[in-house]
Design an enzyme around this catalytic site. Structure first.
Site, PDB file in Angstrom:
ATOM      1  N   LYS A 109      43.052  37.697  29.572  1.00 13.48           N
ATOM      2  CA  LYS A 109      43.065  36.941  30.821  1.00 13.48           C
ATOM      3  C   LYS A 109      43.453  35.499  30.532  1.00 13.48           C
ATOM      4  O   LYS A 109      43.016  34.910  29.534  1.00 13.48           O
ATOM      5  CB  LYS A 109      41.687  37.015  31.461  1.00 13.48           C
ATOM      6  CG  LYS A 109      41.580  36.424  32.863  1.00 13.48           C
ATOM      7  CD  LYS A 109      40.183  36.674  33.409  1.00 13.48           C
ATOM      8  CE  LYS A 109      39.973  36.101  34.799  1.00 13.48           C
ATOM      9  NZ  LYS A 109      38.606  36.353  35.299  1.00 13.48           N
ATOM     10  N   SER A 188      38.281  38.314  39.703  1.00 10.19           N
ATOM     11  CA  SER A 188      39.427  37.497  39.331  1.00 10.19           C
ATOM     12  C   SER A 188      40.220  38.027  38.152  1.00 10.19           C
ATOM     13  O   SER A 188      41.314  37.547  37.875  1.00 10.19           O
ATOM     14  CB  SER A 188      38.961  36.063  39.017  1.00 10.19           C
ATOM     15  OG  SER A 188      38.136  36.037  37.859  1.00 10.19           O
ATOM     16  N   SER A 212      33.969  39.787  38.795  1.00 11.80           N
ATOM     17  CA  SER A 212      35.369  39.591  38.407  1.00 11.80           C
ATOM     18  C   SER A 212      35.860  40.500  37.291  1.00 11.80           C
ATOM     19  O   SER A 212      37.045  40.526  37.005  1.00 11.80           O
ATOM     20  CB  SER A 212      35.612  38.131  38.016  1.00 11.80           C
ATOM     21  OG  SER A 212      35.568  37.320  39.163  1.00 11.80           O
TER      22      SER A 212
END
Length: 522
Positions: A109, A188, A212
């Protein structure tokens, strides 16, 4: 002078893809289906000489180039990915393999500091790479993992606007759900979940403050583990809150997530939370996975019934599968949820400003305060083009962490979240709690924003307890996940239950990249 870092093109080529056909993982030239392959199986092929890390990495790079133009989950690829793979192959030839993650391609990420690669948190304000790796990246490199590249995310981990659209960032644009491309991947860790689902890497790293990791896992039909708070270092990870943030693995198979967690975990003197985990915590989570783990278990079922008919149907099938596997199921409700939510939200605003500004001091050429970020966004032609920055503005005016009102909010949120799980476990003599992770993915819509209708992440997230989502079923073409959560440091337990359920249910199937869902007939 600061030089603007140009992201490497994730779309290595723009070959057109026929949904459901040309995207088959088997077409990567390996002779087997990447979607189905687990890390132990890949390591066996490495050992037998029928596969190399170079060939595996090349296959994933090929898929990024031929598939990701539809999904848009990969922001950048590592220019030395094949060199890393070659180094792994050389170690193997000399009998110096570093473990189960050696030679395995991993995506990260883009809020995790990675030396030589942009680490933007999705924001155009963080346009210069960090000078050092996050601690968790150092652990991956030490284990021989191939750092394949960076994934898109919901900008600032979805903590910028009250009307945000998950999977969108100023640096990466919109990530799509690989099952149905006009549907949202949730956030996210949107790019991490979508990339793993699309077989663009074997494993990805996501981060979670509240939902997330598990929500993108559920909506993209993959496994996602939010570990116990303090199991994985947060040093070098763009924060929302040190009271709730953690990184964790995302994968297509529970065993792969377990292997990744064994590498990611570790103490870090710069992250005091990591000093708290017990010396008895397992070092090899994969070794503790047992197909019979569910037999004799007593699990609480938090159905969240009546909110979504498709979820209700999937949960009935989950209960049937658990019962058939020898589980005693007990219907439960988790208390205090309204009070937790009321305390969590304002506490996060205070923590975000404090923790983010501490992090920004480590970044060259970046705005150093939240106020400066707000100003940057207001002048940038892209950042506010889809939605605003209401949460930034609220955090800017939030009280400091020394404020007694804030401290009471944090204490209430954390203690009630822990009680909501611990009291239910104790009162019903349970081994874990099972709940639906998500409802079916909504259609991406910038005017309306995200359309969450159901989620179970908050108790474990606010408590700092482990929570793993595993595929459980479908609402038409769209995946629905189920979450296993338990008390702190019970990561091995929830992984074992999730792995046994994964085997018993066989719920996951690969995405077909449908452009949209067919119109319902009257």
């Amino acid at each position: 002078m600061c030089l603007v870092w140009t992201l490497l093109a994730a779309a290595l080529c723009s070959t057109a893809m026929t949904p459901g056909a040309a995207a088959e993982p088997r077409q990567a030239g390996l002779g087997f289906d990447l979607d189905l392959a687990t890390i132990p199986e890949l390591q066996h092929q490495f050992d037998q000489g029928s596969l190399t890390a170079h060939a595996l990495t090349k296959a994933y790079l090929h898929r990024i180039g031929t598939v990701d133009h539809a999904v848009n989950s990969v922001l950048a690829v590592s220019p030395d990915a094949l060199e890393q793979a070659d180094a792994s192959d050389a170690r193997r030839r000399h009998g110096q393999t570093k473990g189960q993650l050696d030679g395995i391609p991993v995506l990260l990420k883009d809020n995790v500091d990675t030396k030589g690669l942009a680490s933007t948190a999705g924001s155009r304000a963080l346009n210069v790479p960090p000078i050092d790796d996050a601690v968790l990246i150092k652990r991956l490199r030490a284990a021989g993992a191939v750092i394949l590249g960076k994934t898109n995310l919901s900008e600032w981990a979805n903590f910028r606007s009250t009307k945000s659209t998950s999977g969108w960032s100023g640096t990466g644009g919109q990530t799509n759900n690989p099952y149905v491309l006009d549907r949202n991947p949730c956030g996210s860790s949107s790019g991490s979940g979508a990339a793993v689902a699309a077989s663009l890497a074997q494993v990805a790293v996501g981060t979670e403050t509240d939902g997330s990791i598990v929500c993108p896992a559920g909506q993209n039909g993959v496994v996602g583990l939010k570990p116990s708070l303090g199991l994985v270092s947060r040093t070098g990870v763009v924060p929302i809150s040190a009271e709730q943030d953690t990184a964790g693995p995302m994968a297509r198979h529970v065993v792969d997530a377990a292997i990744a967690l064994s590498v990611l975990q570790g103490r870090d003197p710069r992250d005091p939370a990591t000093a708290a985990y017990p010396v008895s915590q397992p070092r090899d989570y994969a070794a503790l996975l047992n197909p019979g783990a569910l037999r004799g278990a007593r699990l609480g079922i938090w159905r969240m019934a009546g909110q979504d008919a498709d979820v209700d149907k999937v949960m009935r099938s989950v209960v049937d599968a658990l019962t058939a596997a020898g589980v005693t199921v007990v219907d439960v409700e988790l208390p205090y949820q309204d009070q937790i939510a009321a305390a969590e939200s304002p506490a996060l605003l205070t923590e975000f400003r404090h923790d983010l500004e501490q992090y920004l001091r480590s970044r060259r050429c970046a705005p150093q305060t939240l106020a400066a970020l707000i100003d940057f966004n207001s002048k940038d032609p892209v950042e506010l083009s889809k939605f605003g920055q209401e949460l930034f503005e609220q955090a800017q005016s939030a009280p400091p962490i020394t404020d007694e009102r804030y401290q009471a909010q944090r204490e209430a949120a954390t203690s009630l979240a822990r009680r909501s799980i611990d009291e239910v476990l104790a009162a019903n003599h349970l081994d874990a709690i099972v709940a639906p992770t998500n409802s079916a993915a909504w259609k991406t819509d910038y005017a309306a924003g995200d359309a969450y209708s159901l989620g179970s992440s908050t108790p474990a997230a606010v408590a700092g307890y482990p929570n793993v989502s595993v595929p459980a079923g479908f609402a038409g073409a769209l995946p629905i996940g189920v979450s296993f959560m338990a008390s702190k440091w019970r990561d091995a337990r929830v992984l074992a239950f999730a792995a046994a359920f994964e085997q018993a249910s066989g719920a996951r199937r690969a995405p077909h990249y449908l452009p949209t869902l067919p119109l319902a007939t009257p």
